[in-house]
Design a protein around this motif. Sequence first.
Motif, PDB file in Angstrom:
ATOM      1  N   UNK A   1       0.803  -1.217   0.000  1.00 10.60           N
ATOM      2  CA  UNK A   1       0.000   0.000   0.000  1.00 10.60           C
ATOM      3  C   UNK A   1       0.839   1.272   0.000  1.00 10.60           C
ATOM      4  N   UNK A   2       2.160   1.155  -0.020  1.00 12.50           N
ATOM      5  CA  UNK A   2       3.008   2.322  -0.110  1.00 12.50           C
ATOM      6  C   UNK A   2       2.944   3.158   1.144  1.00 12.50           C
ATOM      7  N   UNK A   3       2.635   4.427   0.930  1.00 14.66           N
ATOM      8  CA  UNK A   3       2.597   5.351   2.053  1.00 14.66           C
ATOM      9  C   UNK A   3       1.439   5.088   3.006  1.00 14.66           C
ATOM     10  N   UNK A   4       0.472   4.277   2.573  1.00 15.79           N
ATOM     11  CA  UNK A   4      -0.682   3.977   3.424  1.00 15.79           C
ATOM     12  C   UNK A   4      -0.475   2.687   4.226  1.00 15.79           C
ATOM     13  N   UNK A   5       0.712   2.072   4.143  1.00 15.95           N
ATOM     14  CA  UNK A   5       0.948   0.805   4.814  1.00 15.95           C
ATOM     15  C   UNK A   5       0.743   0.900   6.329  1.00 15.95           C
ATOM     16  N   UNK A   6       1.190   1.959   7.023  1.00 14.98           N
ATOM     17  CA  UNK A   6       1.007   1.975   8.484  1.00 14.98           C
ATOM     18  C   UNK A   6      -0.454   2.063   8.918  1.00 14.98           C
ATOM     19  N   UNK A   7      -1.341   2.481   7.984  1.00 15.89           N
ATOM     20  CA  UNK A   7      -2.750   2.667   8.377  1.00 15.89           C
ATOM     21  C   UNK A   7      -3.443   1.344   8.651  1.00 15.89           C
ATOM     22  N   UNK A   8      -2.891   0.215   8.053  1.00 12.61           N
ATOM     23  CA  UNK A   8      -3.527  -1.093   8.273  1.00 12.61           C
ATOM     24  C   UNK A   8      -3.563  -1.425   9.771  1.00 12.61           C
ATOM     25  N   UNK A   9      -2.427  -1.217  10.458  1.00 13.52           N
ATOM     26  CA  UNK A   9      -2.387  -1.560  11.877  1.00 13.52           C
ATOM     27  C   UNK A   9      -2.900  -0.424  12.755  1.00 13.52           C
ATOM     28  N   UNK A  10      -2.642   0.837  12.332  1.00 13.36           N
ATOM     29  CA  UNK A  10      -3.033   1.984  13.157  1.00 13.36           C
ATOM     30  C   UNK A  10      -4.547   2.080  13.265  1.00 13.36           C
ATOM     31  N   UNK A  11      -5.274   1.921  12.139  1.00 18.24           N
ATOM     32  CA  UNK A  11      -6.725   2.034  12.134  1.00 18.24           C
ATOM     33  C   UNK A  11      -7.426   0.703  12.382  1.00 18.24           C
ATOM     34  N   UNK A  12      -6.681  -0.331  12.530  1.00 14.25           N
ATOM     35  CA  UNK A  12      -7.194  -1.671  12.828  1.00 14.25           C
ATOM     36  C   UNK A  12      -8.281  -2.073  11.838  1.00 14.25           C
ATOM     37  N   UNK A  13      -7.921  -2.098  10.519  1.00 16.02           N
ATOM     38  CA  UNK A  13      -8.902  -2.389   9.466  1.00 16.02           C
ATOM     39  C   UNK A  13      -9.381  -3.836   9.530  1.00 16.02           C
ATOM     40  N   UNK A  14      -8.539  -4.727   9.871  1.00 18.04           N
ATOM     41  CA  UNK A  14      -8.956  -6.143   9.945  1.00 18.04           C
ATOM     42  C   UNK A  14      -9.964  -6.315  11.082  1.00 18.04           C
ATOM     43  N   UNK A  15      -9.713  -5.651  12.235  1.00 15.40           N
ATOM     44  CA  UNK A  15     -10.640  -5.771  13.366  1.00 15.40           C
ATOM     45  C   UNK A  15     -11.986  -5.125  13.050  1.00 15.40           C
ATOM     46  N   UNK A  16     -11.965  -3.973  12.367  1.00  9.73           N
ATOM     47  CA  UNK A  16     -13.226  -3.343  11.938  1.00  9.73           C
ATOM     48  C   UNK A  16     -13.995  -4.283  11.009  1.00  9.73           C
ATOM     49  N   UNK A  17     -13.283  -4.906  10.072  1.00 11.07           N
ATOM     50  CA  UNK A  17     -13.946  -5.774   9.107  1.00 11.07           C
ATOM     51  C   UNK A  17     -14.584  -6.971   9.800  1.00 11.07           C
ATOM     52  N   UNK A  18     -13.993  -7.487  10.836  1.00 13.34           N
ATOM     53  CA  UNK A  18     -14.576  -8.626  11.518  1.00 13.34           C
ATOM     54  C   UNK A  18     -15.887  -8.257  12.222  1.00 13.34           C
ATOM     55  N   UNK A  19     -15.960  -7.038  12.799  1.00  9.70           N
ATOM     56  CA  UNK A  19     -17.222  -6.597  13.399  1.00  9.70           C
ATOM     57  C   UNK A  19     -18.304  -6.507  12.343  1.00  9.70           C
ATOM     58  N   UNK A  20     -18.026  -5.855  11.220  1.00  7.60           N
ATOM     59  CA  UNK A  20     -19.036  -5.663  10.197  1.00  7.60           C
ATOM     60  C   UNK A  20     -19.381  -6.961   9.490  1.00  7.60           C
ATOM     61  N   UNK A  21     -18.380  -7.832   9.260  1.00 10.53           N
ATOM     62  CA  UNK A  21     -18.668  -9.112   8.600  1.00 10.53           C
ATOM     63  C   UNK A  21     -19.570  -9.975   9.487  1.00 10.53           C
ATOM     64  N   UNK A  22     -19.465  -9.829  10.818  1.00  9.53           N
ATOM     65  CA  UNK A  22     -20.326 -10.581  11.730  1.00  9.53           C
ATOM     66  C   UNK A  22     -21.686  -9.904  11.952  1.00  9.53           C
ATOM     67  N   UNK A  23     -21.886  -8.673  11.405  1.00  7.58           N
ATOM     68  CA  UNK A  23     -23.153  -7.947  11.559  1.00  7.58           C
ATOM     69  C   UNK A  23     -23.284  -7.272  12.915  1.00  7.58           C
ATOM     70  N   UNK A  24     -22.134  -7.136  13.611  1.00  6.84           N
ATOM     71  CA  UNK A  24     -22.153  -6.518  14.929  1.00  6.84           C
ATOM     72  C   UNK A  24     -21.890  -5.026  14.766  1.00  6.84           C
ATOM     73  N   UNK A  25     -22.945  -4.288  14.343  1.00  7.45           N
ATOM     74  CA  UNK A  25     -22.776  -2.850  14.138  1.00  7.45           C
ATOM     75  C   UNK A  25     -22.633  -2.139  15.486  1.00  7.45           C
ATOM     76  N   UNK A  26     -23.367  -2.618  16.496  1.00  8.84           N
ATOM     77  CA  UNK A  26     -23.298  -1.965  17.799  1.00  8.84           C
ATOM     78  C   UNK A  26     -21.894  -2.113  18.383  1.00  8.84           C
ATOM     79  N   UNK A  27     -21.314  -3.272  18.274  1.00  8.19           N
ATOM     80  CA  UNK A  27     -19.980  -3.497  18.782  1.00  8.19           C
ATOM     81  C   UNK A  27     -18.976  -2.624  18.021  1.00  8.19           C
ATOM     82  N   UNK A  28     -19.239  -2.508  16.697  1.00  5.64           N
ATOM     83  CA  UNK A  28     -18.331  -1.681  15.871  1.00  5.64           C
ATOM     84  C   UNK A  28     -18.387  -0.235  16.370  1.00  5.64           C
ATOM     85  N   UNK A  29     -19.652   0.316  16.537  1.00  5.48           N
ATOM     86  CA  UNK A  29     -19.790   1.716  16.910  1.00  5.48           C
ATOM     87  C   UNK A  29     -19.289   1.952  18.330  1.00  5.48           C
ATOM     88  N   UNK A  30     -19.429   0.898  19.163  1.00 10.33           N
ATOM     89  CA  UNK A  30     -18.955   1.071  20.547  1.00 10.33           C
ATOM     90  C   UNK A  30     -17.415   1.143  20.571  1.00 10.33           C
TER      91      UNK A  30
END
Length: 211
Positions: free
Chosen positions: A177-206
């Motif tokens: 991802x070049x200059x955006x590589x640190x954002x994968x771990x900083x913004x925790x994109x994998x963890x966000x995706x797991x909340x949304x993939x499981x349909x846990x919107x409340x957990x995501x927003x919390x």
Amino acid sequence: MDSGTTPLQSPGFLGALTTVHFVIIAVLAVLTIIGIAYGMKLARARRQASRELDDAGHLERGDVPAREADVAIPVREAAPVERAPEPVAPAPVEPVVAPAPGAKPVPTQSAPAPVVAPAPATVVTPPPVPAAGTTDLTRLKGLGPKVAAMMVEQGVPDIATLATLDAARADAVAAQLGMFAPRMAKDRWVEQARFLAAGDVAGFEATFGKL
């Protein structure tokens, strides 16, 4: 006369007899020498005549002296004659038929090479990749359309796929991802995706705030 000697025993008679004997012997000796000399002369004359006739070619075989005719002439044995090898008949040569004038040579048609059909290539159809504008990756906090398009190119087309990444695969995608590589771990994109993939919107927003 009374001495008892005969006329034959008188000295005068004996002397006369001895003289006659000597004369006869001398005459015989002279005749013998003359005969020998004459014989030698005849022999020389005969040999001279024989040589002259031989040189002139008139001397026949019978006129050759016995001592010359008796000489054995060695006869050379003839050398054995080798037989020449019999000639070998040449092998028959087949006649070459020349083409008629003006006749065109007939081309020889060779059998066509068998056509081998190529084996059908196995085509692997990749799963359809959604366009950057249609992916739901932009629902994640801090992930805009540009990064979403880059992740689609890395084989992460949506939130469901991103949620399945382990730590090693997530780091490999982030490295592209070049200059955006640190954002994968900083913004925790994998963890966000797991909340949304499981349909846990409340957990995501919390955890990450309102969508």
